[in-house]
Write an enzyme that holds these catalytic residues in place. Sequence first.
Site, short mmCIF file in Angstrom:
data_model
loop_
_atom_site.label_atom_id
_atom_site.label_comp_id
_atom_site.label_asym_id
_atom_site.label_seq_id
_atom_site.Cartn_x
_atom_site.Cartn_y
_atom_site.Cartn_z
N GLY A 28 0.84 -1.19 0.00
CA GLY A 28 0.00 0.00 0.00
C GLY A 28 0.88 1.24 0.00
N TYR A 29 0.26 2.34 -0.31
CA TYR A 29 0.98 3.61 -0.40
C TYR A 29 0.48 4.57 0.66
CZ TYR A 29 3.08 1.75 -4.51
OH TYR A 29 3.80 0.95 -5.34
N LEU A 30 1.43 5.13 1.41
CA LEU A 30 1.12 6.17 2.38
C LEU A 30 1.18 7.52 1.68
CD1 LEU A 30 3.19 4.80 5.39
CD2 LEU A 30 0.79 4.39 4.83
N GLU A 81 -3.50 4.13 1.18
CA GLU A 81 -4.47 4.50 0.14
C GLU A 81 -5.11 3.22 -0.40
OE1 GLU A 81 -2.14 6.68 -2.73
OE2 GLU A 81 -1.52 8.15 -1.23
N ASN A 143 3.18 0.89 -10.02
CA ASN A 143 2.29 0.34 -9.00
C ASN A 143 1.54 1.44 -8.27
OD1 ASN A 143 3.28 -2.87 -7.81
ND2 ASN A 143 3.92 -1.99 -9.75
#
Length: 156
Positions: A28-30, A81, A143
């Site tokens: 996941g992306y912060l 996200e 990604n």
Amino acid sequence: MAKEIERKFLVCSEQWRALAEGTVYRQGYLSSIKERTVRIRTINDKAFLTIKGVTVSATRTEYEYEIPYADCCAMLDELAERPIIEKKRYKIPVGDVVWEIDEFMGVNAGLIVAEVELKSEEQQFDKPEWIGEEVSGDPRYFNSNMVAHPFTEWDK
């Protein structure tokens, strides 16, 4: 300063499947802004925090640190996200490089991409016959961009 030099390609056949066992990744992306991405991911029972800078040609700054697995799982559940990127990664050595084939699941199901990390942008490498079109410069295949624009929503 750490640098990542990577080229990305589509996969054009199933011949690679017999060459490796896959490992499930959840990431996941912060932060997924263009200037810097902050990613968290689990790989088996390990977890990592990765910070990446802007890609210029095939190179970008990259820092990666192992973090506690439970912390990563909590961040994936509570802070990352949406959607979470889920994929199975296969590593296949060919000549002097290792090809990493990512078979995406979830909202990116149907996409299979192969990446190769290089020591320099000029490094020569062999392309197996299952390697297709290069997509290194196409931001749709990052990604971090597949969170906001999943593969299953692309116009084919």
